[in-house]
Design an enzyme around this catalytic site. Structure first.
Site, PDB file in Angstrom:
ATOM      1  N   ILE A  54       5.018   5.088   4.807  1.00 22.53           N
ATOM      2  CA  ILE A  54       4.632   4.814   6.188  1.00 22.53           C
ATOM      3  C   ILE A  54       3.473   3.831   6.121  1.00 22.53           C
ATOM      4  O   ILE A  54       2.539   4.010   5.335  1.00 22.53           O
ATOM      5  CB  ILE A  54       4.237   6.117   6.918  1.00 22.53           C
ATOM      6  CG1 ILE A  54       3.844   5.849   8.374  1.00 22.53           C
ATOM      7  CG2 ILE A  54       3.139   6.864   6.201  1.00 22.53           C
ATOM      8  CD1 ILE A  54       3.643   7.124   9.187  1.00 22.53           C
ATOM      9  N   SER A  55       3.560   2.758   6.886  1.00 23.46           N
ATOM     10  CA  SER A  55       2.617   1.651   6.751  1.00 23.46           C
ATOM     11  C   SER A  55       1.206   2.030   7.180  1.00 23.46           C
ATOM     12  O   SER A  55       0.994   2.960   7.967  1.00 23.46           O
ATOM     13  CB  SER A  55       3.081   0.447   7.582  1.00 23.46           C
ATOM     14  OG  SER A  55       4.299  -0.052   7.107  1.00 23.46           O
ATOM     15  N   GLN A  56       0.252   1.287   6.665  1.00 26.62           N
ATOM     16  CA  GLN A  56      -1.139   1.382   7.094  1.00 26.62           C
ATOM     17  C   GLN A  56      -1.211   1.218   8.615  1.00 26.62           C
ATOM     18  O   GLN A  56      -0.555   0.334   9.182  1.00 26.62           O
ATOM     19  CB  GLN A  56      -1.928   0.279   6.401  1.00 26.62           C
ATOM     20  CG  GLN A  56      -3.359   0.110   6.847  1.00 26.62           C
ATOM     21  CD  GLN A  56      -3.979  -1.154   6.261  1.00 26.62           C
ATOM     22  OE1 GLN A  56      -3.324  -1.895   5.522  1.00 26.62           O
ATOM     23  NE2 GLN A  56      -5.225  -1.408   6.593  1.00 26.62           N
TER      24      GLN A  56
END
EC number: 2.1.1.77
Length: 257
Positions: A105-107
């Site tokens: 899950i992206s920053q």
């Protein structure tokens, strides 16, 4: 034993059961309250961190920076419910997180940046390629009329669909499949977000993008540095492309069929 007496006992048993359920619900609510309060604080802190990043990212965002609508969407989306370990202190840290099966899950800042760059409006239909946990789709759902999201890994697609359904994101549809070919039945699209890296934007996605629409994706090889790229469709057969930031995303996964 009379039927009337049996009815009284049954009624008492039911009342006791209801009372026990109410007590348990109140206890659960009392136990969840401190965590909910912590999550609200952590989420607000995350948004302030995103603001700080945005102030120093004029080259990517321009003078307008991040819009309040994007920041509000980030603050309204409960990120801790989209990660395996539902810890607020971990979930709202400004860093990517593994979600299993080799995916991440992206920053949060990158999620906000991509959401800003794709310029979602309330009447838009948006395509996301790479559902993952469902978090980016949830953020987009606060801004768009409809979000169509595609995930190629069955376990992730199933889990994301359940999470989004449980959280009442009724304007999000999840599809299991190869996102390279897009989702023609759901489009055409005002905006497209691709959350995995590929050497160039897939032509089917450009075809399904409306004139005036934008596609945002990392362009480059997987597991190394890529260019976060904005593609704008300015005519049926013409696009403009600009790179805005260096990023690291997992590679785009294709179907073996």
């Amino acid at each position: 034993m009379s039927p009337f007496l049996l009815g009284e006992r049954t009624m008492k048993a039911l009342l006791l059961l209801v009372f026990a359920m109410v007590v348990m619900a109140r206890e659960a609510t009392a136990q969840d309250a401190p965590k909910d309060a912590q999550c609200v604080r952590e989420r607000a802190a995350m948004v302030e961190t995103i603001r700080a990043y945005a102030r120093s990212a004029a080259s990517a965002l321009g003078q307008q920076g991040l819009s309040e609508s994007v920041l509000e969407a980030m603050e309204q989306t409960k990120r801790h419910l989209f990660v395996p370990e539902q810890s607020c202190s971990i979930a709202y840290a400004d860093r990517p997180m593994p979600i299993g099966l080799g995916q991440t899950i992206s920053q949060p800042y990158i999620v906000a940046l991509m959401t800003q760059l794709v310029e979602v409006a309330p009447d838009h239909v948006v395509l996301e390629v790479g559902t993952g946990s469902g978090y980016q789709a949830a953020v987009l759902a606060h801004l768009a009329r409809k979000v169509c999201t595609i995930e190629i890994i069955p376990q992730l697609a199933e889990t994301a669909a359940k999470t989004l359904r449980d959280l009442a994101y009724d304007n999000v549809s999840v599809k299991l499949g190869d996102g390279y070919d897009g989702w023609p039945e759901c489009g055409p699209f005002d905006a497209i977000v691709v959350t995995a890296a590929l050497g160039q934007p897939p032509p089917p996605l450009i075809e399904q993008l409306k004139v005036g629409g934008r596609l945002v994706m990392p362009v480059g090889p997987g597991y190394t540095t890529q260019q976060l790229t904005v593609v704008e469709k300015i005519a049926p057969d013409k696009t403009t492309t600009r790179a805005v930031a260096l990023v690291r995303f997992v590679p785009f996964t294709r179907s073996q069929n």
